[in-house]
Design an enzyme around this catalytic site. Structure first.
Site, mmCIF file in Angstrom:
data_model
loop_
_atom_site.group_PDB
_atom_site.id
_atom_site.type_symbol
_atom_site.label_atom_id
_atom_site.label_comp_id
_atom_site.label_asym_id
_atom_site.label_seq_id
_atom_site.Cartn_x
_atom_site.Cartn_y
_atom_site.Cartn_z
ATOM 1 N N ASN A 70 0.805 -1.222 0.000
ATOM 2 C CA ASN A 70 0.000 0.000 0.000
ATOM 3 C C ASN A 70 0.843 1.279 0.000
ATOM 4 O O ASN A 70 0.595 2.208 -0.773
ATOM 5 C CB ASN A 70 -0.925 0.013 1.222
ATOM 6 C CG ASN A 70 -1.954 -1.086 1.161
ATOM 7 O OD1 ASN A 70 -2.246 -1.608 0.099
ATOM 8 N ND2 ASN A 70 -2.513 -1.432 2.307
ATOM 9 N N CYS A 128 4.258 8.268 11.420
ATOM 10 C CA CYS A 128 3.223 9.199 10.944
ATOM 11 C C CYS A 128 2.903 10.230 12.024
ATOM 12 O O CYS A 128 2.762 11.432 11.746
ATOM 13 C CB CYS A 128 1.968 8.433 10.533
ATOM 14 S SG CYS A 128 1.220 7.436 11.850
ATOM 15 N N SER A 143 -7.287 2.036 8.933
ATOM 16 C CA SER A 143 -6.061 2.441 8.252
ATOM 17 C C SER A 143 -4.828 1.806 8.878
ATOM 18 O O SER A 143 -3.717 2.028 8.403
ATOM 19 C CB SER A 143 -5.915 3.969 8.277
ATOM 20 O OG SER A 143 -5.600 4.411 9.583
ATOM 21 N N GLY A 178 -2.888 -1.397 9.415
ATOM 22 C CA GLY A 178 -2.739 -2.774 8.994
ATOM 23 C C GLY A 178 -1.943 -3.588 10.002
ATOM 24 O O GLY A 178 -1.575 -3.089 11.070
ATOM 25 N N PRO A 179 -1.654 -4.830 9.656
ATOM 26 C CA PRO A 179 -0.914 -5.714 10.574
ATOM 27 C C PRO A 179 0.445 -5.146 10.976
ATOM 28 O O PRO A 179 0.867 -5.286 12.125
ATOM 29 C CB PRO A 179 -0.744 -7.003 9.752
ATOM 30 C CG PRO A 179 -1.834 -6.964 8.736
ATOM 31 C CD PRO A 179 -2.040 -5.516 8.411
ATOM 32 N N GLY A 180 1.133 -4.495 10.042
ATOM 33 C CA GLY A 180 2.446 -3.928 10.351
ATOM 34 C C GLY A 180 2.356 -2.842 11.402
ATOM 35 O O GLY A 180 3.142 -2.808 12.353
ATOM 36 N N ASN A 234 -2.888 9.344 8.208
ATOM 37 C CA ASN A 234 -1.673 8.847 8.857
ATOM 38 C C ASN A 234 -0.718 8.189 7.863
ATOM 39 O O ASN A 234 0.496 8.265 8.013
ATOM 40 C CB ASN A 234 -2.037 7.853 9.968
ATOM 41 C CG ASN A 234 -2.961 6.752 9.499
ATOM 42 O OD1 ASN A 234 -4.018 7.029 8.906
ATOM 43 N ND2 ASN A 234 -2.620 5.511 9.749
#
Length: 292
Positions: A13, A126, A157, A159-161, A268
């Site tokens: 992304n 961010c 917004s 995600g797993p990370g 972000n």
């Protein structure tokens, strides 16, 4: 105007959103998109737009290093350690969007000028990109004793990370509040907001300053830096006028994304790719100047 070729490592992304921002640049030119999954949406989109793609990672780029002079790394911290070692040998400048933190932390409106020649620069977080400039804007008028930020982002917004690195987010952002913002002590908190429909990124900056009496100068300084950030993050704005109560200052911010690849509520993520693009443009200008 001449342009410098850049490559994006990571076709997820972040990397895909970066591609759209680079397309609008006057000094950056997409040279290559590098991924490891030939079926990824990012590589597909890059291929459809006519860009060179590499689907066997950094090893593939090693065989064609002429494809890019500046590389954006939008992968993971562990992967970046490997990428950085290879790119250093290839004499490429790297903009790191992972939490690896190998190079100096950079916030474009605060300290990019002193690090523009560094071989590897790190984009912090961010929350750091959104709030550290405010701490800096206050600190350049009156010394900041304590800076605390609360970053609220839409759960959709994150995600797993992002979720796996929340502890790292708080530590890294707090460090940036001190080292770049100039506060004597810093603290960072992140909240994942489950609201549906999702809301834009919102940040609150709480600051305790050393003394009172410079209120007008502080507000002018904050407004000035917000205007500077809006040049590369148009959706960055004050939600209200800064609140000043004695030595305590509170600033409310909102970041709406440009909607390039992410939905607009993902401010972000957008502020990271927008800030990284800004860093890439300044490095490119420096490289172009060296060529003339």
């Amino acid at each position: 105007m001449n342009k410098i070729k850049v490559g994006i490592i990571g076709s997820g992304n972040i990397g895909t959103d970066l591609m759209y921002k680079i397309e609008r640049s006057n000094v950056l030119e997409m040279g290559v998109m590098i991924g490891i999954d030939p079926r990824s949406d990012g590589l597909k989109r890059a291929r459809d737009r006519g860009y060179t793609i590499i689907d066997n990672g950094i090893e593939g780029f090693q065989e064609q290093p002429e494809l890019a002079d500046i590389l954006f790394d939008a992968t993971m911290a562990q992967a970046h350690l490997h990428h950085s070692e290879i790119l250093s040998k290839l004499n490429k400048q790297v903009i790191d969007l992972t939490p690896a933190g190998l190079g100096p932390f950079v916030v474009p409106v605060v300290n990019l000028e002193e690090h523009v020649k560094a071989p590897n620069v790190n984009m912090i977080t961010c929350g750091g990109q959104a709030t550290i400039p405010i701490v800096h804007a206050i600190n350049r008028i009156v010394a900041v004793e304590y800076g605390e930020i609360v970053a609220t982002v839409s759960s959709k917004s994150a995600g797993p990370g992002t979720r796996a690195n929340i502890d790292e987010f708080t530590r890294t952002t707090a460090k940036g509040i001190v080292e770049i913002g100039g506060a004597k002590k810093g603290k960072a908190i992140i909240i994942l907001n489950p609201a549906d429909p999702p809301v834009c990124m919102r940040d609150t900056v709480h600051v305790l300053v050393e003394r009172i009496g410079k209120e007008k100068e502080i507000i002018a300084s904050i407004r000035q830096i917000v205007t500077e950030i809006q040049k590369y993050v148009p959706g960055y704005r004050l939600r209200t006028e800064p609140l000043i109560d004695g030595k305590k200052i509170t600033v409310f911010l909102e970041v709406e994304g440009a909607g390039d690849y992410f939905p607009p509520y993902s401010g972000n993520l957008d502020i990271m790719t927008a800030a990284a693009t800004k860093v890439g443009e300044e490095i490119a200008k420096m490289q172009l100047k060296q060529l003339t």
